[in-house]
Design a protein around this motif. Structure first.
Motif, PDB file in Angstrom:
ATOM      1  N   VAL A   1     -60.442  -6.417   8.237  1.00  0.00           N
ATOM      2  CA  VAL A   1     -60.125  -6.916   9.572  1.00  0.00           C
ATOM      3  C   VAL A   1     -60.082  -8.440   9.539  1.00  0.00           C
ATOM      4  CG1 VAL A   1     -60.833  -7.002  11.989  1.00  0.00           C
ATOM      5  CG2 VAL A   1     -61.197  -4.920  10.652  1.00  0.00           C
ATOM      6  N   ILE A   2     -58.995  -9.009  10.051  1.00  0.00           N
ATOM      7  CA  ILE A   2     -58.842 -10.457  10.129  1.00  0.00           C
ATOM      8  C   ILE A   2     -58.803 -10.860  11.599  1.00  0.00           C
ATOM      9  CG2 ILE A   2     -57.344 -12.426   9.588  1.00  0.00           C
ATOM     10  CD1 ILE A   2     -58.613 -11.152   7.115  1.00  0.00           C
ATOM     11  N   ASP A   3     -59.689 -11.771  11.970  1.00  0.00           N
ATOM     12  CA  ASP A   3     -59.689 -12.311  13.330  1.00  0.00           C
ATOM     13  C   ASP A   3     -58.839 -13.579  13.325  1.00  0.00           C
ATOM     14  OD1 ASP A   3     -61.350 -10.397  14.562  1.00  0.00           O
ATOM     15  OD2 ASP A   3     -63.112 -11.321  13.643  1.00  0.00           O
ATOM     16  N   ASP A   4     -57.674 -13.473  13.912  1.00  0.00           N
ATOM     17  CA  ASP A   4     -56.729 -14.577  13.897  1.00  0.00           C
ATOM     18  C   ASP A   4     -56.666 -15.229  15.268  1.00  0.00           C
ATOM     19  OD1 ASP A   4     -54.298 -15.608  12.025  1.00  0.00           O
ATOM     20  OD2 ASP A   4     -53.698 -15.668  14.127  1.00  0.00           O
ATOM     21  N   GLN A   5     -56.637 -16.579  15.283  1.00  0.00           N
ATOM     22  CA  GLN A   5     -56.681 -17.320  16.542  1.00  0.00           C
ATOM     23  C   GLN A   5     -55.386 -17.194  17.354  1.00  0.00           C
ATOM     24  OE1 GLN A   5     -59.587 -18.976  17.608  1.00  0.00           O
ATOM     25  NE2 GLN A   5     -60.279 -17.717  15.896  1.00  0.00           N
ATOM     26  N   VAL A   6     -54.315 -16.774  16.704  1.00  0.00           N
ATOM     27  CA  VAL A   6     -53.042 -16.605  17.401  1.00  0.00           C
ATOM     28  C   VAL A   6     -52.670 -15.135  17.513  1.00  0.00           C
ATOM     29  CG1 VAL A   6     -50.557 -17.123  17.346  1.00  0.00           C
ATOM     30  CG2 VAL A   6     -52.222 -18.867  16.651  1.00  0.00           C
ATOM     31  N   GLN A   7     -52.786 -14.399  16.418  1.00  0.00           N
ATOM     32  CA  GLN A   7     -52.360 -13.003  16.384  1.00  0.00           C
ATOM     33  C   GLN A   7     -53.415 -12.035  16.903  1.00  0.00           C
ATOM     34  OE1 GLN A   7     -49.219 -12.519  15.557  1.00  0.00           O
ATOM     35  NE2 GLN A   7     -48.922 -14.660  14.953  1.00  0.00           N
ATOM     36  N   GLY A   8     -54.642 -12.528  17.099  1.00  0.00           N
ATOM     37  CA  GLY A   8     -55.725 -11.655  17.554  1.00  0.00           C
ATOM     38  C   GLY A   8     -56.362 -10.923  16.389  1.00  0.00           C
ATOM     39  N   THR A   9     -56.968  -9.781  16.652  1.00  0.00           N
ATOM     40  CA  THR A   9     -57.593  -8.983  15.603  1.00  0.00           C
ATOM     41  C   THR A   9     -56.527  -8.149  14.908  1.00  0.00           C
ATOM     42  OG1 THR A   9     -59.672  -8.856  16.835  1.00  0.00           O
ATOM     43  CG2 THR A   9     -59.324  -7.229  15.097  1.00  0.00           C
ATOM     44  N   VAL A  10     -56.401  -8.351  13.597  1.00  0.00           N
ATOM     45  CA  VAL A  10     -55.379  -7.654  12.811  1.00  0.00           C
ATOM     46  C   VAL A  10     -56.092  -6.810  11.759  1.00  0.00           C
ATOM     47  CG1 VAL A  10     -53.259  -7.879  11.473  1.00  0.00           C
ATOM     48  CG2 VAL A  10     -53.861  -9.638  13.148  1.00  0.00           C
ATOM     49  N   THR A  11     -55.777  -5.528  11.729  1.00  0.00           N
ATOM     50  CA  THR A  11     -56.446  -4.600  10.822  1.00  0.00           C
ATOM     51  C   THR A  11     -55.486  -4.133   9.734  1.00  0.00           C
ATOM     52  OG1 THR A  11     -57.873  -3.835  12.635  1.00  0.00           O
ATOM     53  CG2 THR A  11     -57.728  -2.433  10.683  1.00  0.00           C
ATOM     54  N   PHE A  12     -55.965  -4.144   8.491  1.00  0.00           N
ATOM     55  CA  PHE A  12     -55.177  -3.704   7.340  1.00  0.00           C
ATOM     56  C   PHE A  12     -55.901  -2.552   6.649  1.00  0.00           C
ATOM     57  CE2 PHE A  12     -54.285  -8.147   8.090  1.00  0.00           C
ATOM     58  CZ  PHE A  12     -52.916  -8.262   7.944  1.00  0.00           C
TER      59      PHE A  12
ATOM     60  N   PHE B   1     -55.300 -23.713  19.966  1.00  0.00           N
ATOM     61  CA  PHE B   1     -54.744 -22.408  19.615  1.00  0.00           C
ATOM     62  C   PHE B   1     -54.337 -21.596  20.843  1.00  0.00           C
ATOM     63  CE2 PHE B   1     -57.733 -22.922  15.834  1.00  0.00           C
ATOM     64  CZ  PHE B   1     -56.725 -23.414  15.023  1.00  0.00           C
ATOM     65  N   ASP B   2     -55.008 -21.843  21.964  1.00  0.00           N
ATOM     66  CA  ASP B   2     -54.729 -21.040  23.151  1.00  0.00           C
ATOM     67  C   ASP B   2     -53.311 -21.257  23.686  1.00  0.00           C
ATOM     68  OD1 ASP B   2     -55.359 -23.638  23.826  1.00  0.00           O
ATOM     69  OD2 ASP B   2     -56.374 -23.117  25.692  1.00  0.00           O
ATOM     70  N   GLY B   3     -52.668 -22.349  23.296  1.00  0.00           N
ATOM     71  CA  GLY B   3     -51.315 -22.613  23.773  1.00  0.00           C
ATOM     72  C   GLY B   3     -50.223 -22.141  22.833  1.00  0.00           C
ATOM     73  N   ILE B   4     -50.608 -21.550  21.687  1.00  0.00           N
ATOM     74  CA  ILE B   4     -49.617 -21.096  20.707  1.00  0.00           C
ATOM     75  C   ILE B   4     -49.155 -19.683  21.052  1.00  0.00           C
ATOM     76  CG2 ILE B   4     -49.179 -20.603  18.271  1.00  0.00           C
ATOM     77  CD1 ILE B   4     -51.259 -22.678  17.537  1.00  0.00           C
ATOM     78  N   ASN B   5     -47.853 -19.494  21.035  1.00  0.00           N
ATOM     79  CA  ASN B   5     -47.275 -18.183  21.343  1.00  0.00           C
ATOM     80  C   ASN B   5     -47.228 -17.307  20.099  1.00  0.00           C
ATOM     81  OD1 ASN B   5     -46.631 -19.128  23.983  1.00  0.00           O
ATOM     82  ND2 ASN B   5     -44.801 -20.111  23.145  1.00  0.00           N
ATOM     83  N   LYS B   6     -47.256 -16.007  20.297  1.00  0.00           N
ATOM     84  CA  LYS B   6     -47.090 -15.080  19.181  1.00  0.00           C
ATOM     85  C   LYS B   6     -45.621 -14.941  18.799  1.00  0.00           C
ATOM     86  CE  LYS B   6     -51.029 -11.951  19.908  1.00  0.00           C
ATOM     87  NZ  LYS B   6     -51.394 -10.527  20.112  1.00  0.00           N
ATOM     88  N   ALA B   7     -44.757 -15.035  19.799  1.00  0.00           N
ATOM     89  CA  ALA B   7     -43.330 -14.827  19.556  1.00  0.00           C
ATOM     90  C   ALA B   7     -42.710 -16.009  18.827  1.00  0.00           C
ATOM     91  CB  ALA B   7     -42.610 -14.596  20.883  1.00  0.00           C
ATOM     92  N   ALA B   8     -41.689 -15.729  18.035  1.00  0.00           N
ATOM     93  CA  ALA B   8     -40.984 -16.784  17.304  1.00  0.00           C
ATOM     94  C   ALA B   8     -40.282 -17.728  18.274  1.00  0.00           C
ATOM     95  CB  ALA B   8     -39.974 -16.175  16.339  1.00  0.00           C
ATOM     96  N   ALA B   9     -40.197 -18.993  17.889  1.00  0.00           N
ATOM     97  CA  ALA B   9     -39.553 -20.013  18.721  1.00  0.00           C
ATOM     98  C   ALA B   9     -38.106 -20.196  18.281  1.00  0.00           C
ATOM     99  CB  ALA B   9     -40.308 -21.333  18.590  1.00  0.00           C
ATOM    100  N   ARG B  10     -37.230 -20.504  19.244  1.00  0.00           N
ATOM    101  CA  ARG B  10     -35.815 -20.734  18.934  1.00  0.00           C
ATOM    102  C   ARG B  10     -35.492 -22.222  19.012  1.00  0.00           C
ATOM    103  NH1 ARG B  10     -31.936 -15.852  20.955  1.00  0.00           N
ATOM    104  NH2 ARG B  10     -33.377 -14.131  20.585  1.00  0.00           N
ATOM    105  N   PHE B  11     -34.823 -22.704  17.982  1.00  0.00           N
ATOM    106  CA  PHE B  11     -34.466 -24.114  17.920  1.00  0.00           C
ATOM    107  C   PHE B  11     -33.312 -24.386  18.890  1.00  0.00           C
ATOM    108  CE2 PHE B  11     -33.348 -28.215  16.343  1.00  0.00           C
ATOM    109  CZ  PHE B  11     -34.472 -28.686  15.682  1.00  0.00           C
ATOM    110  N   ASP B  12     -33.479 -25.417  19.706  1.00  0.00           N
ATOM    111  CA  ASP B  12     -32.485 -25.750  20.722  1.00  0.00           C
ATOM    112  C   ASP B  12     -32.159 -27.242  20.595  1.00  0.00           C
ATOM    113  OD1 ASP B  12     -31.180 -26.540  23.122  1.00  0.00           O
ATOM    114  OD2 ASP B  12     -32.065 -24.858  24.211  1.00  0.00           O
ATOM    115  N   PHE B  13     -30.966 -27.556  20.095  1.00  0.00           N
ATOM    116  CA  PHE B  13     -30.599 -28.948  19.850  1.00  0.00           C
ATOM    117  C   PHE B  13     -30.485 -29.747  21.145  1.00  0.00           C
ATOM    118  CE2 PHE B  13     -29.511 -27.261  15.701  1.00  0.00           C
ATOM    119  CZ  PHE B  13     -29.844 -28.312  14.864  1.00  0.00           C
TER     120      PHE B  13
END
Length: 472
Positions: free
Chosen positions: A155-166, A292-304
């Motif tokens: 189990v990995i406790d990740d500050q962005v992804q939350g608790t991730v279990t493998f 970390f609380d302001g980081i999104n889980k979803a990927a970001a899109r580059f916008d010129f």
């Protein structure tokens, strides 16, 4: 109560090409997190791939970091220079029983996987040497593999992804030392992070799958796990992985395109992180707000367009002297001619009107052509159309009024306004040919700003050049 550890983050790029914009964003997040908490930000060059790593790529990384203003503590660490330390830890894991010698050859492993694919079985390689009696070990080259658990979960406790279990059943006995004695990336990363005192590992979420495997080394050596924060990747505007087809992907390309470093930092910070609805912010604000609380889980899109908008705001709000320094650096990296000290003084004097609505340095320099150009000014095709015989006559008549004008904004505006009133002319009828005479183009700062910047003598000389040149 135990004293909190000083925050230590790192960026660890591979010198196998240019510095990708995604690597720069990861470096920025690490820099913001450490610097905002009085911690350390370290740089490690992961140059163990000797065939692909080049000194030129390392220099590109250092230049990219310097341009972005991401200063690191101490000297950059070479991962290749630490291979003996990596091997030492691998041998320690072997002595603890946490690793074992595997004599399986590449051919045997490839044959196993091919058979597994054919039979529809898992291709996860299970070494027959894991529990072999050492007395049966052949006198042959071997790799060192970690002894991964076969049951249970990691189990990995990740500050962005939350608790991730493998599932441990899905983990392989990864190689620590190859049969030629060289360490693998997975081992080297952990050893280096521990030895460098890294407390927080902030990296792309494409590394999340490596984390349970790397955690086995921490556990076997009795080392504390760092705090993990796996951040979203950067995608192109179409939602696909950012690549050359979307535009520039290397940090130095953005510098050569003329984006200001402050605007680039602001935009990169907003790619995957937010502070309320704030779009434009200073470095000081970003350092204060980032977490970390302001980081999104979803990927970001580059916008010129968003990048250019933010860069325009940073150019408009920058100190004139800072802007001049960055413009000169931009000219240097693009191989352009560096203006003389006298011209630089004029640029500084005129910066107040040059930086308005400029989103990049090329746009600002385009507006500064009236400063950068030498007499006689050669009007471009569009400007030349506003310099017919009538327009030249108007400029000729205007000249004595400018000779006698008070050389201030109000004085020049009053002189031109009185002249227009006396001749029953609209201001545009005067401003258009005057703009063409002073700058040789139609897109410029205000004619009054240009006259104030280049001064009375130069203004009158440029008008005389045009008036004395017959219309064609």
């Amino acid at each position: 109560m135990a004293e909190a550890k000083q925050v230590v983050t790192r960026i660890a790029p591979s010198p196998t090409g240019f510095m990708h914009i995604g690597t720069a964003r990861t470096a920025l997040f690490n820099w913001l997190y450490a610097r905002g908490r009085g911690g350390k930000f370290l740089l490690r060059i992961e140059d163990t791939d000797r065939q692909r790593s080049t000194p030129e790529a390392t220099q590109a990384i250092l230049r990219g970091m310097a341009w972005l203003g991401l200063d690191h503590d101490g000297a950059a660490v070479s991962q290749f220079g630490r291979v003996e330390r990596h091997a030492e830890v691998a041998q320690e894991l072997l002595s603890r029983g946490a690793a074992y010698k595997c004599f399986s050859t590449q051919e045997e492993i490839a044959a196993f996987r091919e058979a597994a694919r054919t039979e529809g079985r898992s291709t996860l390689f299970r070494s027959p040497w894991r529990d072999a009696d050492p007395a049966t070990h052949p006198d042959a080259p071997y790799a060192l593999r970690i002894r991964a658990p076969r049951e249970g979960e990691t189990v990995i406790d990740d500050q962005v992804q939350g608790t991730v279990t493998f599932r441990n059943a899905d983990l392989d006995d990864m190689i620590l030392l190859r049969s030629d004695g060289t360490p693998t990336y997975m081992l080297a990363v952990v050893v280096d992070d521990v030895d460098m005192g890294v407390t927080h590992v902030i990296r792309g979420d494409d590394h999340l799958a490596n984390t349970p495997r790397q955690s086995l080394i921490y556990a076997a050596m009795g080392w504390d796990l760092p705090v993990y924060a796996h951040i979203p990747l950067i995608l192109g505007p179409d939602g696909k992985k950012l690549s050359k087809r979307h535009g520039a992907t290397g940090v130095e390309e953005y510098q050569k395109m003329g984006y200001p470093a402050a605007g680039m930092r602001n935009y990169l910070a907003r790619l995957g992180w937010s502070h309320g609805d704030d779009e434009f912010f200073t470095d000081a604000q970003a350092l204060d707000w980032f977490g970390f609380d302001g980081i999104n889980k979803a990927a970001a899109r580059f916008d010129f367009k968003k990048l250019e908008n933010l860069c325009g705001q940073h150019i408009a709000g920058a100190e004139d002297s800072d802007l001049l320094r960055e413009i000169l650096a931009f000219l240097k990296v693009t191989g352009a001619e560096i203006p003389t000290s006298e011209v630089q003084e004029l640029l500084l004097c005129g910066m107040y009107c040059l930086k308005e609505r400029a989103k990049t340095f090329p746009e600002l320099i385009e507006k500064a052509e009236f400063i950068l150009s030498d007499r006689p000014i050669e009007p471009d095709e569009k400007a030349a159309r506003s310099l017919d015989a009538e327009a030249r006559a108007i400029l000729g008549e205007l000249t004595p009024h400018l000779q006698n004008a008070s050389w201030s904004r109000n004085g020049l505006e009053d002189a031109v306004a009185r002249f227009a009133q006396d001749r029953d002319l609209k201001l545009g009828k005067i401003a258009q040919p005057l703009r063409a005479a002073l700058a040789g183009r139609t897109a410029t700062p205000s004619v009054f700003d240009m006259m104030l910047v280049i001064g009375q003598d130069e203004t009158l000389d440029r008008i005389r050049d045009i008036v004395g040149h017959p219309a064609t």
